[in-house]
Enzyme design. Structure first.
Site, PDB file in Angstrom:
ATOM      1  N   GLU A 223      -4.849  -5.342  10.539  1.00 32.66           N
ATOM      2  CA  GLU A 223      -3.812  -4.336  10.776  1.00 32.66           C
ATOM      3  C   GLU A 223      -4.093  -3.611  12.096  1.00 32.66           C
ATOM      4  O   GLU A 223      -4.905  -2.696  12.136  1.00 32.66           O
ATOM      5  CB  GLU A 223      -3.787  -3.308   9.640  1.00 32.66           C
ATOM      6  CG  GLU A 223      -3.379  -3.863   8.293  1.00 32.66           C
ATOM      7  CD  GLU A 223      -3.092  -2.735   7.309  1.00 32.66           C
ATOM      8  OE1 GLU A 223      -1.930  -2.565   6.940  1.00 32.66           O
ATOM      9  OE2 GLU A 223      -4.037  -2.021   6.934  1.00 32.66           O
TER      10      GLU A 223
ATOM     11  N   SER B 286       3.810  -2.262  10.258  1.00 30.97           N
ATOM     12  CA  SER B 286       5.272  -2.228  10.444  1.00 30.97           C
ATOM     13  C   SER B 286       5.940  -3.543  10.057  1.00 30.97           C
ATOM     14  O   SER B 286       6.852  -4.024  10.743  1.00 30.97           O
ATOM     15  CB  SER B 286       5.625  -1.846  11.891  1.00 30.97           C
ATOM     16  OG  SER B 286       5.175  -0.532  12.186  1.00 30.97           O
TER      17      SER B 286
ATOM     18  N   HIS C 226      -9.420   0.734   5.100  1.00 29.68           N
ATOM     19  CA  HIS C 226      -8.131   0.974   5.752  1.00 29.68           C
ATOM     20  C   HIS C 226      -8.316   1.943   6.917  1.00 29.68           C
ATOM     21  O   HIS C 226      -9.141   2.856   6.873  1.00 29.68           O
ATOM     22  CB  HIS C 226      -7.125   1.544   4.750  1.00 29.68           C
ATOM     23  CG  HIS C 226      -5.721   1.546   5.257  1.00 29.68           C
ATOM     24  ND1 HIS C 226      -5.238   2.533   6.083  1.00 29.68           N
ATOM     25  CD2 HIS C 226      -4.697   0.664   5.082  1.00 29.68           C
ATOM     26  CE1 HIS C 226      -3.980   2.277   6.386  1.00 29.68           C
ATOM     27  NE2 HIS C 226      -3.621   1.146   5.804  1.00 29.68           N
TER      28      HIS C 226
ATOM     29  N   LYS D  62       0.055   4.272  -0.263  1.00 29.07           N
ATOM     30  CA  LYS D  62      -0.608   5.415   0.373  1.00 29.07           C
ATOM     31  C   LYS D  62      -0.462   6.668  -0.520  1.00 29.07           C
ATOM     32  O   LYS D  62      -0.360   6.553  -1.724  1.00 29.07           O
ATOM     33  CB  LYS D  62      -0.090   5.613   1.790  1.00 29.07           C
ATOM     34  CG  LYS D  62      -0.189   4.321   2.617  1.00 29.07           C
ATOM     35  CD  LYS D  62       0.119   4.520   4.083  1.00 29.07           C
ATOM     36  CE  LYS D  62      -0.023   3.191   4.819  1.00 29.07           C
ATOM     37  NZ  LYS D  62       0.123   3.341   6.282  1.00 29.07           N
TER      38      LYS D  62
ATOM     39  N   GLY E 236       2.709   2.197  10.706  1.00 29.18           N
ATOM     40  CA  GLY E 236       3.578   3.364  10.549  1.00 29.18           C
ATOM     41  C   GLY E 236       4.328   3.774  11.798  1.00 29.18           C
ATOM     42  O   GLY E 236       4.981   4.818  11.819  1.00 29.18           O
TER      43      GLY E 236
ATOM     44  N   GLU F 244      -6.726   4.418   7.934  1.00 29.63           N
ATOM     45  CA  GLU F 244      -6.552   5.841   7.633  1.00 29.63           C
ATOM     46  C   GLU F 244      -7.796   6.420   6.970  1.00 29.63           C
ATOM     47  O   GLU F 244      -8.112   7.601   7.175  1.00 29.63           O
ATOM     48  CB  GLU F 244      -5.308   6.030   6.758  1.00 29.63           C
ATOM     49  CG  GLU F 244      -4.033   5.815   7.556  1.00 29.63           C
ATOM     50  CD  GLU F 244      -2.837   5.378   6.735  1.00 29.63           C
ATOM     51  OE1 GLU F 244      -1.807   5.048   7.346  1.00 29.63           O
ATOM     52  OE2 GLU F 244      -2.938   5.344   5.490  1.00 29.63           O
TER      53      GLU F 244
ATOM     54  N   ASN G 185       0.856  -1.182   0.000  1.00 26.96           N
ATOM     55  CA  ASN G 185       0.000   0.000   0.000  1.00 26.96           C
ATOM     56  C   ASN G 185       0.894   1.234   0.000  1.00 26.96           C
ATOM     57  O   ASN G 185       1.505   1.560   1.015  1.00 26.96           O
ATOM     58  CB  ASN G 185      -0.915  -0.016   1.226  1.00 26.96           C
ATOM     59  CG  ASN G 185      -1.785   1.228   1.309  1.00 26.96           C
ATOM     60  OD1 ASN G 185      -1.927   1.968   0.342  1.00 26.96           O
ATOM     61  ND2 ASN G 185      -2.376   1.455   2.473  1.00 26.96           N
TER      62      ASN G 185
END
Length: 269
Positions: free
Chosen positions: A180, A226, A106, A24, A186, A108, A22
């Site tokens: 996730e 990560s 996701h 992003k 991140g 985010e 991904n």
């Protein structure tokens, strides 16, 4: 207990490993071109490997990567169809571009754009109606983990996906679940292999109890958060981890390649 683990590993061996990158909201035409040049040198045999650039760079990436070696996917899809929906990209338009797969849900998208489980349900319905494959994301925050709400949060997300799928169990063949944990995305702090395995096994159990045993055994459940070359081998060795959704490490061929190779190695055992 050892027998149960061995049985789980045997079932996992029947599921084709999956590694997604991904990207992003990263990359320029120059950097994405260089990244694709590096990725083109990576052997992906035996693994479904996906890359997900920003939407305006999808045609560029499609032109640079061998479609037999890489799945080029969208990071997002609209909950609505074509029409007066400024700024949206409908599932039908992704298909028209030759895209076969999209990410949905996701963290985010959930955090910054208010896309909760209700929106996820609508997007799953829209994507499946257009014959798109889905990588459906879910996971808990650090606070939710501390409050022992991991299963509660993840099960609610699975229920939202199920509501979008409906009664057609064959549709699950077109869905990959990406667990996730939000606190690991991140941050550089990956969920350790034992905790990741426990949650992935719990998700598989949910499928057995709420969909079917066949779907529970066949659906691919991947881990994200990560993931790096240094920790991927221990993670992929777990019986209920069928691959990865990789963020930052997918932006460089020299870090994404070793992750793919580690998954290939595990698949060859």
């Amino acid at each position: 207990k050892k027998l149960i683990i061995n049985m789980a590993a045997e079932k996992a061996a029947k599921r084709k490993f999956f590694v997604g990158g991904n990207w992003k909201c990263n990359g320029t035409v120059k950097s994405v071109t260089e990244l694709c040049d590096g990725l083109s040198k990576i052997d992906t045999k035996g693994v479904d490997v996906l890359v997900s650039p920003i939407s305006i760079q999808i045609p560029l990436v499609q032109s640079k990567l061998d479609k037999e070696a890489f799945i080029v996917a969208s990071q997002n899809v609209s909950a609505t169809g074509p029409g007066a929906y400024t700024g949206e990209i409908a599932a039908e338009q992704l298909c028209d571009l030759g895209i076969t797969t999209t990410l949905i849900g996701h963290s985010e998208r959930r955090k910054y754009y208010g896309e909760g489980n209700e929106v996820v349900t609508k997007k799953v319905k829209a994507a499946l109606a257009a014959k798109l494959n889905i990588v459906a994301c879910l996971g808990e925050s650090l606070e939710e983990r501390k409050d022992n709400k991991v299963d509660e949060v993840c099960y609610a997300s699975l229920k939202a996906i199920l509501d979008g799928v409906g009664d057609d169990k064959s549709a699950w063949n077109n869905i990959v679940i990406a667990y996730e944990p939000v606190w690991a995305i991140g941050t550089g702090v990956a969920c350790d292999a034992e905790k990741a395995q426990a949650t992935q096994a719990s998700l598989r159990k949910w499928f057995k109890e709420n969909v079917s045993e066949d779907v529970a055994n066949s659906i691919r459940i991947i881990y994200g958060g990560s993931v790096k070359p240094k920790n991927c081998e221990e993670l992929i060795a777990q019986p209920d981890i069928d691959g990865f959704l990789v963020g930052g490490a997918s932006l460089k061929a020299e870090t994404f390649g070793p992750i793919i190779q580690a998954v290939q190695k595990e698949g060859a055992k």
